[in-house]
Design an enzyme around this catalytic site. Structure first.
Site, short mmCIF file in Angstrom:
data_model
loop_
_atom_site.label_atom_id
_atom_site.label_comp_id
_atom_site.label_asym_id
_atom_site.label_seq_id
_atom_site.Cartn_x
_atom_site.Cartn_y
_atom_site.Cartn_z
N GLU A 228 29.02 -83.01 -73.23
CA GLU A 228 29.55 -83.96 -72.24
C GLU A 228 30.57 -84.88 -72.88
O GLU A 228 31.58 -85.24 -72.27
CB GLU A 228 28.41 -84.79 -71.64
CG GLU A 228 27.49 -83.96 -70.77
CD GLU A 228 26.59 -84.80 -69.90
OE1 GLU A 228 26.04 -85.80 -70.39
OE2 GLU A 228 26.43 -84.44 -68.72
N ILE B 86 23.91 -94.87 -55.47
CA ILE B 86 24.65 -93.99 -54.56
C ILE B 86 25.99 -94.63 -54.20
O ILE B 86 26.07 -95.83 -53.93
CB ILE B 86 23.82 -93.76 -53.26
CG1 ILE B 86 22.51 -93.03 -53.58
CG2 ILE B 86 24.62 -93.04 -52.18
CD1 ILE B 86 22.63 -91.58 -53.97
N MET C 297 23.48 -94.91 -61.70
CA MET C 297 22.31 -94.51 -60.92
C MET C 297 22.28 -95.07 -59.49
O MET C 297 21.21 -95.17 -58.89
CB MET C 297 21.02 -94.92 -61.66
CG MET C 297 20.89 -94.28 -63.03
SD MET C 297 21.03 -92.48 -63.00
CE MET C 297 19.42 -92.07 -62.36
N GLY D 65 25.33 -95.33 -71.91
CA GLY D 65 26.79 -95.46 -71.99
C GLY D 65 27.46 -94.64 -73.08
O GLY D 65 28.58 -94.95 -73.50
N SER D 66 26.84 -93.53 -73.51
CA SER D 66 27.49 -92.75 -74.57
C SER D 66 28.74 -92.05 -74.04
O SER D 66 29.72 -91.88 -74.76
CB SER D 66 26.52 -91.75 -75.21
OG SER D 66 26.15 -90.75 -74.31
N ASN E 59 32.52 -87.66 -61.44
CA ASN E 59 31.15 -87.84 -61.97
C ASN E 59 30.87 -86.74 -62.98
O ASN E 59 31.42 -85.64 -62.86
CB ASN E 59 30.14 -87.75 -60.82
CG ASN E 59 28.71 -87.94 -61.30
OD1 ASN E 59 28.43 -88.82 -62.12
ND2 ASN E 59 27.79 -87.11 -60.82
N HIS F 269 27.77 -84.50 -64.44
CA HIS F 269 26.40 -84.14 -64.06
C HIS F 269 25.84 -83.12 -65.06
O HIS F 269 26.50 -82.11 -65.35
CB HIS F 269 26.41 -83.55 -62.64
CG HIS F 269 25.04 -83.20 -62.16
ND1 HIS F 269 24.16 -84.15 -61.70
CD2 HIS F 269 24.39 -82.01 -62.12
CE1 HIS F 269 23.03 -83.56 -61.37
NE2 HIS F 269 23.13 -82.26 -61.62
C1 GRF Z 1 24.65 -87.95 -68.80
O1 GRF Z 1 23.86 -86.89 -69.22
C2 GRF Z 1 25.31 -87.63 -67.49
O2 GRF Z 1 25.53 -86.28 -67.27
C3 GRF Z 1 24.29 -88.11 -66.48
O3 GRF Z 1 23.73 -89.26 -67.05
C4 GRF Z 1 23.84 -89.19 -68.47
C5 GRF Z 1 24.49 -90.45 -68.91
O4 GRF Z 1 24.45 -90.61 -70.30
N1 GRF Z 1 24.92 -88.34 -65.19
P1 GRF Z 1 25.20 -91.82 -70.99
O5 GRF Z 1 24.71 -93.10 -70.33
O6 GRF Z 1 26.66 -91.63 -70.80
O7 GRF Z 1 24.81 -91.77 -72.43
#
Ligand code: GRF
Length: 193
Positions: free
Chosen positions: A178, A96, A94, A19-20, A111, A113
């Site tokens: 991100e 679908i 995680m 959840g970062s 989303n 990615h």
């Molecule tokens: C991130 O790297 C995102 O791109 C991918 O999953 C990871 C989630 O990280 N889909 P976090 O749970 O937000 O720390």
């Protein structure tokens, strides 16, 4: 598509783990000129670390058991309606998202990615990037469509991979970007919507 209303758009963040990205979305939402507020967090995993952050930030959160996809999605749609959610951000979610859910929600779903889409759709992106000795990698925020990691790209940021990078160091570098681009992508999307 339904037009977003009001000054700040209500967003829901869907997580499964750390959840970062949720944390940085919430941080950004609290800044003065933010275009959105996070008022709902959904997790399929009761042990998701990100739930602790939702709790600390006093954001309503729900753990949804994905036993039966039809009833689960019905329940989710009701929650989204109750909280007047105008945009969903998937952040390490995680599960679908079905075509039926996308159609019924009928509002945008984004989303994030960890690759330079359209390269490396799916899982283990950093491993594949390192294995192929790519020079660059990055992260992409895109619209969610029924086809995995294939919707319109909203924002993408690229980084150079150094010779000493491995899967772990690359993941760390990309996660850092991100945390900046997800909220920027949400704002960019909302201001052009
Ligand atoms: C991130 O790297 C995102 O791109 C991918 O999953 C990871 C989630 O990280 N889909 P976090 O749970 O937000 O720390």
């Amino acid at each position: 598509m339904v037009k977003l209303t009001g000054n700040k758009s209500n967003i829901a963040v869907f997580i499964s783990g750390r959840g970062s990205n949720l944390k940085y979305l919430v941080k950004k939402s609290k800044s003065k000129n933010s275009l959105f507020r996070v008022n709902l967090v959904i997790s399929n995993n009761p042990k998701a670390f990100g739930l602790k952050y939702a709790q600390k930030s006093k954001i309503k959160f729900y753990v949804i058991k994905y036993k039966n996809i039809i009833s689960t999605e019905k329940h989710l749609l009701k929650l989204l309606e109750k909280f007047k959610i105008e945009l969903i951000c998937l952040a390490g979610f995680m599960k679908i998202i079905s075509k039926n859910f996308i159609n019924k929600f009928n509002k945008p779903i984004l989303n994030i990615h960890p690759s330079l889409l359209p390269k490396y759709k799916g899982l283990n992106t950093h491993f594949r990037v390192i294995k192929n000795k790519d020079k660059y990698s990055g992260s992409t925020v895109h619209l969610v469509t029924p086809k995995l990691d294939s919707g319109k790209i909203i924002l993408q940021r690229k980084i150079k991979i150094s010779k000493i990078d491995d899967v772990k160091s690359l993941e760390k570098k990309i996660l850092k970007i991100e945390h900046k681009i997800y909220s920027a992508a949400v704002c960019k999307f909302l201001s052009n919507y």
